[in-house]
Scaffold this motif. Structure first.
Motif, mmCIF file in Angstrom:
data_model
loop_
_atom_site.group_PDB
_atom_site.id
_atom_site.type_symbol
_atom_site.label_atom_id
_atom_site.label_comp_id
_atom_site.label_asym_id
_atom_site.label_seq_id
_atom_site.Cartn_x
_atom_site.Cartn_y
_atom_site.Cartn_z
ATOM 1 N N VAL A 296 123.888 -31.748 18.518
ATOM 2 C CA VAL A 296 124.473 -30.590 19.192
ATOM 3 C C VAL A 296 125.959 -30.764 19.485
ATOM 4 O O VAL A 296 126.756 -29.851 19.261
ATOM 5 C CB VAL A 296 123.721 -30.304 20.513
ATOM 6 N N LEU B 30 117.026 -29.230 17.969
ATOM 7 C CA LEU B 30 117.246 -27.877 17.446
ATOM 8 C C LEU B 30 116.044 -27.349 16.655
ATOM 9 O O LEU B 30 116.171 -26.899 15.515
ATOM 10 C CB LEU B 30 118.520 -27.847 16.588
ATOM 11 N N ASP C 141 113.400 -29.340 22.257
ATOM 12 C CA ASP C 141 113.799 -28.291 21.314
ATOM 13 C C ASP C 141 115.306 -28.107 21.258
ATOM 14 O O ASP C 141 115.866 -27.854 20.183
ATOM 15 C CB ASP C 141 113.097 -26.971 21.645
ATOM 16 N N SER C 142 115.990 -28.256 22.392
ATOM 17 C CA SER C 142 117.443 -28.116 22.391
ATOM 18 C C SER C 142 118.132 -29.400 21.950
ATOM 19 O O SER C 142 119.320 -29.378 21.625
ATOM 20 C CB SER C 142 117.946 -27.693 23.777
ATOM 21 N N PRO D 252 110.937 -23.857 20.297
ATOM 22 C CA PRO D 252 110.274 -24.416 21.484
ATOM 23 C C PRO D 252 108.816 -24.770 21.240
ATOM 24 O O PRO D 252 108.337 -25.806 21.729
ATOM 25 C CB PRO D 252 110.415 -23.290 22.516
ATOM 26 N N ARG E 68 113.239 -30.644 27.137
ATOM 27 C CA ARG E 68 114.333 -30.054 26.357
ATOM 28 C C ARG E 68 114.421 -30.609 24.938
ATOM 29 O O ARG E 68 115.492 -30.546 24.314
ATOM 30 C CB ARG E 68 115.663 -30.242 27.087
ATOM 31 N N ALA F 251 120.742 -35.876 21.039
ATOM 32 C CA ALA F 251 121.400 -34.647 21.485
ATOM 33 C C ALA F 251 122.875 -34.649 21.082
ATOM 34 O O ALA F 251 123.420 -33.621 20.665
ATOM 35 C CB ALA F 251 121.264 -34.494 22.996
ATOM 36 N N LYS G 271 108.279 -28.374 19.497
ATOM 37 C CA LYS G 271 108.894 -29.621 19.976
ATOM 38 C C LYS G 271 107.920 -30.773 20.105
ATOM 39 O O LYS G 271 108.325 -31.936 20.065
ATOM 40 C CB LYS G 271 109.640 -29.383 21.286
ATOM 41 N N ASP H 154 126.111 -23.240 29.540
ATOM 42 C CA ASP H 154 125.132 -22.840 28.541
ATOM 43 C C ASP H 154 123.807 -23.540 28.836
ATOM 44 O O ASP H 154 123.770 -24.751 29.081
ATOM 45 C CB ASP H 154 125.629 -23.236 27.150
ATOM 46 N N GLN H 155 122.707 -22.807 28.812
ATOM 47 C CA GLN H 155 121.410 -23.360 29.176
ATOM 48 C C GLN H 155 120.965 -24.462 28.219
ATOM 49 O O GLN H 155 120.223 -25.361 28.619
ATOM 50 C CB GLN H 155 120.351 -22.245 29.207
ATOM 51 N N GLU H 156 121.415 -24.424 26.959
ATOM 52 C CA GLU H 156 120.969 -25.414 25.986
ATOM 53 C C GLU H 156 121.905 -26.606 25.894
ATOM 54 O O GLU H 156 121.467 -27.750 25.969
ATOM 55 C CB GLU H 156 120.813 -24.763 24.605
ATOM 56 N N THR H 157 123.211 -26.357 25.721
ATOM 57 C CA THR H 157 124.139 -27.469 25.507
ATOM 58 C C THR H 157 124.662 -28.047 26.812
ATOM 59 O O THR H 157 125.071 -29.206 26.855
ATOM 60 C CB THR H 157 125.340 -27.020 24.670
#
Length: 247
Positions: A119, A177, A173-174, A180, A171, A115, A183, A220-223
């Motif tokens: 990211v 990247l 996928d996040s 979804p 998570r 991650a 993953k 932020d929901q992803e980072t």
């Protein structure tokens, strides 16, 4: 029973490993949601000198604990009196601990570093991204091979060892990247196992609890970083300058 207090950063995956155990066992709890830039300083470091989440305080036994694996083991030993999420037989008991240690030493660190380089790191380093994405997939491969002939990691029921893997797998996928729906590409047994767990009411309640906590901090929901910052480096520089990072 008095509610257990749990300190968490809502964006982080590790606290939700403990929360889903609390939900599955029906243990009352209260959340103290803290900001990322407060986790490394007092008063939180008086609770956890390592400056990580989660931590808990159980007023029923007057114990404070940090490290998610230690918290899970405590909750199971103290409150899973019906052995809903565990076994008491010798082999199964130690096999459960084995898989929890694999989550703590394998899944968590490798996914976390993946991650970071995918990211959060200010530079794109292809060699680092490739290495840790491959390590993430290696962990998935271990799990997928083991689940080829079984539904659960140990025995014939879902246990705390299975649940410990859910927040990070949820998570992927996040982290790398991807889309979804991609993953778990190449890992059908992990996909089916994961879907069995996230369809449970306890996990759905966890996500219902998490959503307003994320919005409250403007994350932020992803980072997981405040949405007002474009990069993690920009956010960390603001923290270092002592600026207000509130939304």
């Amino acid at each position: 029973m008095k509610p257990i207090r749990i300190w968490l950063i809502p964006a982080g995956p590790n606290p939700w490993k403990a929360v889903v155990i609390l939900e599955e066992l029906g243990i009352p709890y209260e959340i103290t949601s803290i900001k990322f830039d407060d986790v490394k300083k007092a008063p939180y470091t008086d609770i956890n000198p390592n400056g990580r989440v989660p931590a808990i305080y159980d007023p029923n036994t007057d114990i404070t604990l940090w490290e998610s694996g230690a918290i899970i083991q405590y909750l199971i030993e103290q409150y899973d009196t019906d052995h809903k999420l565990t076994y008491t037989t010798l082999k199964e008991k130690h096999h459960l601990n084995q898989w929890l240690q694999f989550q703590m030493s394998g899944q968590g660190p490798y996914y976390g570093v993946a991650a970071w380089f995918n990211v959060l790191h200010p530079e794109k380093l292809p060699s680092a991204i490739e290495r840790y994405n491959n390590q993430l997939k290696r962990v998935l491969g271990v799990l997928d091979g083991w689940l080829e002939t079984r539904q659960w990691l140990v025995g014939d029921k879902m246990t705390y060892a299975d649940l410990a893997f859910v927040p990070w797998n949820d998570r992927i996928d996040s982290v790398i990247l991807c889309k979804p729906e991609e993953k778990f590409a190449g890992f059908p047994n992990v996909k089916a196992w994961h879907e069995r767990m996230i369809s449970r009411p306890a996990w759905k309640r966890c996500m219902e609890v998490r959503e307003p906590l994320m919005k409250e901090q403007g994350l932020d929901q992803e980072t997981g970083r405040p949405t007002k910052f474009k990069t993690h480096q920009e956010f960390e520089e603001a923290v270092a300058r002592g600026e207000n990072t509130d939304p």
